[in-house]
Scaffold this motif. Sequence first.
Motif, short mmCIF file in Angstrom:
data_model
loop_
_atom_site.label_atom_id
_atom_site.label_comp_id
_atom_site.label_asym_id
_atom_site.label_seq_id
_atom_site.Cartn_x
_atom_site.Cartn_y
_atom_site.Cartn_z
N LEU A 183 -4.59 4.29 6.14
CA LEU A 183 -5.70 4.73 5.31
C LEU A 183 -5.29 5.85 4.37
O LEU A 183 -5.89 6.02 3.31
CB LEU A 183 -6.86 5.21 6.20
CG LEU A 183 -7.44 4.17 7.15
CD1 LEU A 183 -8.58 4.79 7.95
CD2 LEU A 183 -7.93 2.95 6.41
N HIS A 184 -4.28 6.63 4.75
CA HIS A 184 -3.82 7.73 3.90
C HIS A 184 -3.09 7.17 2.68
O HIS A 184 -2.26 6.25 2.80
CB HIS A 184 -2.87 8.66 4.66
CG HIS A 184 -3.54 9.47 5.72
ND1 HIS A 184 -4.31 10.57 5.45
CD2 HIS A 184 -3.56 9.32 7.07
CE1 HIS A 184 -4.77 11.08 6.59
NE2 HIS A 184 -4.33 10.35 7.58
N ARG A 185 -3.37 7.73 1.51
CA ARG A 185 -2.66 7.29 0.31
C ARG A 185 -1.21 7.76 0.32
O ARG A 185 -0.34 7.08 -0.21
CB ARG A 185 -3.37 7.82 -0.94
CG ARG A 185 -4.66 7.07 -1.25
CD ARG A 185 -5.11 7.36 -2.65
NE ARG A 185 -6.24 6.53 -3.01
CZ ARG A 185 -6.78 6.50 -4.22
NH1 ARG A 185 -6.28 7.24 -5.17
NH2 ARG A 185 -7.82 5.73 -4.47
N ASP A 186 -0.96 8.92 0.89
CA ASP A 186 0.40 9.45 0.95
C ASP A 186 1.05 9.10 2.29
O ASP A 186 1.75 9.92 2.89
CB ASP A 186 0.40 10.96 0.73
CG ASP A 186 -0.48 11.70 1.75
OD1 ASP A 186 -1.35 11.04 2.36
OD2 ASP A 186 -0.29 12.91 1.91
N PHE A 187 0.80 7.87 2.76
CA PHE A 187 1.25 7.48 4.09
C PHE A 187 2.77 7.54 4.22
O PHE A 187 3.28 7.91 5.28
CB PHE A 187 0.76 6.07 4.41
CG PHE A 187 1.34 4.99 3.53
CD1 PHE A 187 2.48 4.31 3.89
CD2 PHE A 187 0.73 4.66 2.34
CE1 PHE A 187 3.01 3.33 3.09
CE2 PHE A 187 1.26 3.67 1.52
CZ PHE A 187 2.41 3.01 1.89
N TRP A 188 3.51 7.22 3.18
CA TRP A 188 4.97 7.21 3.29
C TRP A 188 5.51 8.63 3.38
O TRP A 188 6.44 8.90 4.14
CB TRP A 188 5.57 6.47 2.11
CG TRP A 188 7.06 6.30 2.20
CD1 TRP A 188 8.01 6.89 1.41
CD2 TRP A 188 7.79 5.50 3.14
NE1 TRP A 188 9.27 6.50 1.79
CE2 TRP A 188 9.17 5.64 2.85
CE3 TRP A 188 7.41 4.68 4.20
CZ2 TRP A 188 10.16 4.99 3.59
CZ3 TRP A 188 8.40 4.03 4.93
CH2 TRP A 188 9.75 4.19 4.63
N GLU A 189 4.94 9.54 2.62
CA GLU A 189 5.36 10.94 2.69
C GLU A 189 5.05 11.53 4.07
O GLU A 189 5.85 12.28 4.63
CB GLU A 189 4.67 11.75 1.59
CG GLU A 189 5.13 11.42 0.18
CD GLU A 189 4.60 10.10 -0.35
OE1 GLU A 189 5.16 9.57 -1.33
OE2 GLU A 189 3.63 9.58 0.25
N ARG A 190 3.88 11.19 4.61
CA ARG A 190 3.53 11.64 5.96
C ARG A 190 4.50 11.06 6.99
O ARG A 190 4.92 11.75 7.92
CB ARG A 190 2.10 11.22 6.30
CG ARG A 190 1.03 11.97 5.53
CD ARG A 190 -0.35 11.36 5.77
NE ARG A 190 -1.39 12.20 5.20
CZ ARG A 190 -2.05 13.14 5.86
NH1 ARG A 190 -1.77 13.35 7.15
NH2 ARG A 190 -2.98 13.87 5.28
N PHE A 191 4.84 9.81 6.82
CA PHE A 191 5.77 9.13 7.72
C PHE A 191 7.12 9.84 7.73
O PHE A 191 7.69 10.13 8.79
CB PHE A 191 5.90 7.68 7.25
CG PHE A 191 6.81 6.83 8.07
CD1 PHE A 191 6.40 6.29 9.28
CD2 PHE A 191 8.10 6.54 7.65
CE1 PHE A 191 7.23 5.49 10.04
CE2 PHE A 191 8.94 5.74 8.38
CZ PHE A 191 8.51 5.21 9.58
N GLN A 192 7.64 10.14 6.54
CA GLN A 192 8.94 10.80 6.44
C GLN A 192 8.90 12.20 7.03
O GLN A 192 9.86 12.65 7.69
CB GLN A 192 9.37 10.85 4.97
CG GLN A 192 9.64 9.50 4.34
CD GLN A 192 10.87 8.82 4.91
OE1 GLN A 192 11.80 9.48 5.37
NE2 GLN A 192 10.87 7.50 4.90
N GLU A 193 7.81 12.91 6.83
CA GLU A 193 7.69 14.26 7.37
C GLU A 193 7.67 14.23 8.90
O GLU A 193 8.27 15.10 9.56
CB GLU A 193 6.43 14.93 6.83
CG GLU A 193 6.32 16.40 7.19
CD GLU A 193 5.13 17.08 6.56
OE1 GLU A 193 4.86 18.26 6.90
OE2 GLU A 193 4.46 16.45 5.71
N CYS A 194 7.00 13.24 9.48
CA CYS A 194 6.97 13.12 10.94
C CYS A 194 8.35 12.82 11.50
O CYS A 194 8.71 13.31 12.58
CB CYS A 194 5.99 12.01 11.35
SG CYS A 194 4.25 12.48 11.15
N LEU A 195 9.15 12.06 10.78
CA LEU A 195 10.52 11.79 11.23
C LEU A 195 11.34 13.07 11.26
O LEU A 195 12.14 13.30 12.18
CB LEU A 195 11.18 10.76 10.32
CG LEU A 195 10.56 9.36 10.29
CD1 LEU A 195 11.45 8.41 9.49
CD2 LEU A 195 10.34 8.82 11.69
#
Length: 775
Positions: free
Chosen positions: A574-586
């Motif tokens: 649902l987040h538009r910045d889902f990929w940036e959030r994904f990378q930050e979690c990694l």
Amino acid sequence: MAHGKWNLRPLLPVEVIDIVTLWHTYRVPIIITTFTILIIFRTILHLRVPRVKVSDTPPLSPKLPAEKEKAPLEEKFVAEKVPRRIVGGLKKRKSSEDEVVLACQNIQVIVFFSSLTTTTEKRAKVFADELAQSTKEFAKSTSAIFLEPQLLDLSYIDYDDYFITPPKADANTQYFYLLLIPTYNIDTVLDSFLEHLQETHNDFRIDTAPLSPLLGYSVFGFGDREGWPTEEEGFCSQARDVDKWLAKLTARKRAFPLGMGDSKVDAAERLREWMEGVEDVLGHIATTGGLGEGVIGSGDAVESDVEDLDDEEDEVLFEEQKVAQRKTKVQKKDVLNDVEDIGNTLNLTPADPSEPLELDFTTYNKKARSTPTPVIKEMVPKNSPTYNSLTKQGYSIVGSHSGVKICRWTKSALRGRGSCYKYSFYGIASHQCMETTPSLSCSNKCVFCWRHGTNPVGTTWRWKVDPPELIFDGVKAGHYQKIKMMRGVPGVRAERFAEAMRIRHCALSLVGEPIFYPHINEFTAMLHKEHISSFLVCNAQHPDQLRTLKPVTQLYVSIDASTRESLRKIDRPLHRDFWERFQECLQILREKRFQQRTVFRLTLVKGFNIEDEAEGYADLIEKSLPCFVEIKGVTYCGTSSSAGAGLTMQNVPFYEEVCAFVEALNASLSKRGLEYGIAAEHAHSCCILIASNRFKMEGKWHTRIDYEKFFQCLESGKSFTPEDYMGPETPEWATWGNGGFDPRDERVDRKGRPKILPGEAVGKVKVGKEDEAGE
């Protein structure tokens, strides 16, 4: 020759010399006279030829009577001296060329719907079928080409593909949107859809009317007048909000007014009336190519007084905000403030005058300067469809947003038929494991989610928050109650039933997003206080919560894709910045790898994230360096919601395909110089474990956990590493190549097929509904 010089002047005849002399003397009068004669001659010719008047206005009919065809052209335009004024009706075609253009146009009608209880879905399917028959009739009488109507569930589409710009298709296809929208008193995908429409309208990078190329749109809402008797009290509120936002995004191309019906009384009749109006509009579009002139009633959405306001004043408020405003209006009605009242209001200022007042800009407008107090509602009210759906699936709802459920593996372990992969890998007996979640809401809509369409979704926590003590006591009570219900089941072993009445492990991976719960650290602390180990699974979309998470026994992050596009397709975040959030979690997981055991969980879905992605997954592992990587084939439960998401049994990989992928991934890690190896497997769960060499001692894998040592390290208050609570050697039967089935148990096939003994080939095994995994 004279005076001794040659005469170089050419010898010319006397007549030529005289003409040249005359030209130089009289050339100006000659030119002027010639030019004047030419102008007079042209004027005479122009006056003698009759003038023909050409008009852009077409004849009223392609065939005129013979008398009118023979009449002088001047007589036809006597009545046309005063321009006609169209005060209503359809917009006429301007030339025969437009008919040629319309004949080349394909009209694609898309019917969007949302449904929790499948009621709206069934109505939408019938509606689309009937509309298809109507459009076929239009095609017979007009030159327009109607394509087969498309039926799309809002839960299973990417909003960016349809509601930022119309779908990308050939230039000869135009789109017409119809939306069937129910209204719920709980958070559903409709809340995310409305939020998307609002963000799109307010995004300065996007045109304020990006959907203006649409031919038009119309919305029908389903409501319940028992709960919301009037529109002011919320009847069909979500449909009305969708209608208003689409009016903005389409530059007011409402083709037919908003329809509304009571689901328990007259929904079918109202839907039929609305459909007849929509069919009439589609017939007009097929005939004229547009909605009309833009006056009231012709298609331009100006009939709503709300839409006449300036954009800064026109804000669509969500249901809880509307309820708050209504309550505020009732309280202030017929009340006069005197000086004492003003003094009381002045006392409501913050304690620190230097601290600015908070202002919610999503609901702020010029008319209401004060921000209404939001009504905090429950995530899953007991009278909601979500509550009924989850309880039918075997969940016990605790409080307003938590749940507990025993899985298939718990029942299997109680009867001595085997535990899940967690026992093979980490030594956790399934009959002593509690599966729960403090948050039933999630920020993803994964295609393989078992509960998709039944659990709430959202990107921020906006519900009532239950205290962790209530959740902790409630989930334990719910778990023990379900265990007790197994007493009379044939085959349950008495000793394991007694062991099951002492919870030793908690898997925070049931459904939803556990770290979404604001008090997740307090909840895990209660687990640890009673020496209950914790495995927490998150979806890599909440980096702030993940960063502040205190150590758990084992921390999982779901890694369902290796590229941005494949992650968008399979997880549908649902987040538009889902990929940036994904990378930050990694990156956060990389930082935590020496504080607690970290795990990548890869769920393989054939056709989505297996083919040619081993290298991409290796890149992600290299970036985060987790302690373990679990690779698991997707579980298909045969539900209709899974099929609607595009998932079928064909997407479930065979175990041999999972093994091939694991070997390819392991080879990619070796090429990068990363010290990993294939440590263990559990073929029955279609799950394989890759572990870091940090957990390999003297050539033997030690993937299991010393749980007592973990609690000692935790209670000491000192910093510790995953190696400090590394357990005993992984049993031989659980290591790679040996199947991973506990030899103490007996494997029983539910369908009466031959039993597969430990160590036998299990290549052609799929995990379907009959072999459903526990998580």
